[in-house]
Design an enzyme around this catalytic site. Structure first.
Site, PDB file in Angstrom:
ATOM      1  N   ILE A   1     -37.413 -77.919  75.716  1.00  0.00           N
ATOM      2  CA  ILE A   1     -37.303 -78.931  76.971  1.00  0.00           C
ATOM      3  C   ILE A   1     -36.342 -78.780  77.465  1.00  0.00           C
ATOM      4  O   ILE A   1     -34.968 -79.210  78.026  1.00  0.00           O
ATOM      5  CB  ILE A   1     -37.274 -80.667  76.313  1.00  0.00           C
ATOM      6  CG1 ILE A   1     -36.053 -80.263  75.175  1.00  0.00           C
ATOM      7  CG2 ILE A   1     -38.030 -80.914  75.831  1.00  0.00           C
ATOM      8  CD1 ILE A   1     -34.480 -81.267  74.964  1.00  0.00           C
ATOM      9  N   PRO A   2     -36.889 -77.602  78.382  1.00  0.00           N
ATOM     10  CA  PRO A   2     -35.280 -77.358  79.917  1.00  0.00           C
ATOM     11  C   PRO A   2     -34.686 -78.554  80.396  1.00  0.00           C
ATOM     12  O   PRO A   2     -35.845 -78.830  80.678  1.00  0.00           O
ATOM     13  CB  PRO A   2     -35.646 -76.138  80.746  1.00  0.00           C
ATOM     14  CG  PRO A   2     -36.599 -75.488  79.655  1.00  0.00           C
ATOM     15  CD  PRO A   2     -37.459 -76.710  78.633  1.00  0.00           C
ATOM     16  N   HIS A   3     -33.756 -78.308  80.703  1.00  0.00           N
ATOM     17  CA  HIS A   3     -33.502 -79.325  81.437  1.00  0.00           C
ATOM     18  C   HIS A   3     -32.018 -79.462  81.963  1.00  0.00           C
ATOM     19  O   HIS A   3     -30.959 -78.240  81.716  1.00  0.00           O
ATOM     20  CB  HIS A   3     -33.081 -81.101  80.750  1.00  0.00           C
ATOM     21  CG  HIS A   3     -32.125 -81.125  79.824  1.00  0.00           C
ATOM     22  ND1 HIS A   3     -32.665 -80.181  77.929  1.00  0.00           N
ATOM     23  CD2 HIS A   3     -31.336 -81.328  79.469  1.00  0.00           C
ATOM     24  CE1 HIS A   3     -31.828 -79.825  77.311  1.00  0.00           C
ATOM     25  NE2 HIS A   3     -31.338 -81.374  78.265  1.00  0.00           N
ATOM     26  N   CYS A   4     -31.209 -80.253  83.090  1.00  0.00           N
ATOM     27  CA  CYS A   4     -30.094 -80.107  83.784  1.00  0.00           C
ATOM     28  C   CYS A   4     -29.984 -81.791  84.730  1.00  0.00           C
ATOM     29  O   CYS A   4     -30.604 -82.152  84.738  1.00  0.00           O
ATOM     30  CB  CYS A   4     -30.420 -78.977  84.747  1.00  0.00           C
ATOM     31  SG  CYS A   4     -31.435 -78.871  86.034  1.00  0.00           S
TER      32      CYS A   4
END
Lengths: 91, 170
Positions: free
Chosen positions: B71-74
């Site tokens: 779950i790549p997130h920013c």
């Protein structure tokens, strides 16, 4: 079996980074450890299961540990939660 | 409260890239930034900015979960949550906790001010991906449209499950 109740104090709750830290701590112990929030109980060694709880700041959670190192395991998890997953200063 | 799940609400605005080919985390995140930016070109952030933010988050610790899902997130200054779903033709090493290679990615760009909705989204995504049958269906998707349609079905089913779990009698 050991058990403790705690409240999540870090503003972002049990989000991805916090859950990853909890898995890291849980994996240091042989005991089986679970976290309960509302009606769900999950394995502290599975990040996907921890995220499934969707537990925000202020959540009352129950930690249980069972095994040869259950006392140390509970203490380590309680410490991590009480320290706000080490993110109180930067959020 | 009879409301659609957080994921179901987001899906009409979500973008997908099914069976993309990337051999590195960097390439995967570049692609993620491109398609998120492409879906919301009015956003103040460029694809390059988004990529930098996503990489920065990975440096704090991999966003890989388990079972080939990450779950790549920013967090950025934007109005609303943005979601991109990407599957890879070949899984890559994403430093997952269970050691499995990763081929299913949920990319989330979250407003800085947002505190709880991303938790609900992560919970829904985790609930869907915990089920091996669902992961097989995700991996069997052949087109971007298939992938988005599958998630419309899965998010609706997930919402039904939580109703049955006792949050509300209909």
């Amino acid at each position: 079996m050991r058990e403790a109740n705690r409240t999540l104090i870090n503003p972002l709750g049990l989000h991805a980074r916090a859950a990853a830290k909890l898995v890291d701590v849980a994996n240091k112990f042989a005991s089986q450890q679970t976290l309960t929030f509302k009606t769900k109980t999950v394995d502290c060694k599975s990040i996907m299961s921890l995220l499934l709880l969707g537990a925000p700041v202020g959540s009352d959670v129950t930690i249980k540990a069972e095994g040869e190192d259950e006392i140390a395991a509970i203490a380590a998890i309680v410490e991590l939660i009480d320290l706000g997953f080490h993110e109180l200063e930067d959020s | 409260m009879s409301q659609p799940s957080a994921l179901a609400e987001l899906l009409p605005y979500a973008v997908a890239d099914c069976l993309f080919t990337a051999h590195s985390r960097k390439r995967l995140l570049q692609r993620a930034a491109e398609i998120v930016d492409g879906a919301a070109p009015a956003s103040a952030l460029s694809a390059d900015d988004l990529f930098d933010h996503l990489m920065e988050r990975e440096r704090l610790g991999s966003t890989a979960l388990e079972h080939g899902v990450a779950i790549p997130h920013c967090r950025v200054s934007c109005d609303q949550v943005k979601l991109a779903i990407i599957t890879l033709r070949e899984a890559i090493d994403y430093e997952s906790l269970d050691g499995a290679k990763t081929d299913i990615f949920f990319v989330l760009v979250v407003p800085e001010t947002e505190k709880t909705r991303h938790l609900t989204l992560l919970a829904e995504i985790s609930a869907i991906c915990s089920d091996q049958a669902n992961r097989i269906m995700i991996r069997n998707c052949q087109t971007d449209a298939d992938l988005l349609r599958l998630f419309e079905q899965l998010s609706a089913a997930d919402a039904d499950d939580s109703k049955q779990a006792g949050s509300r009698s209909v």
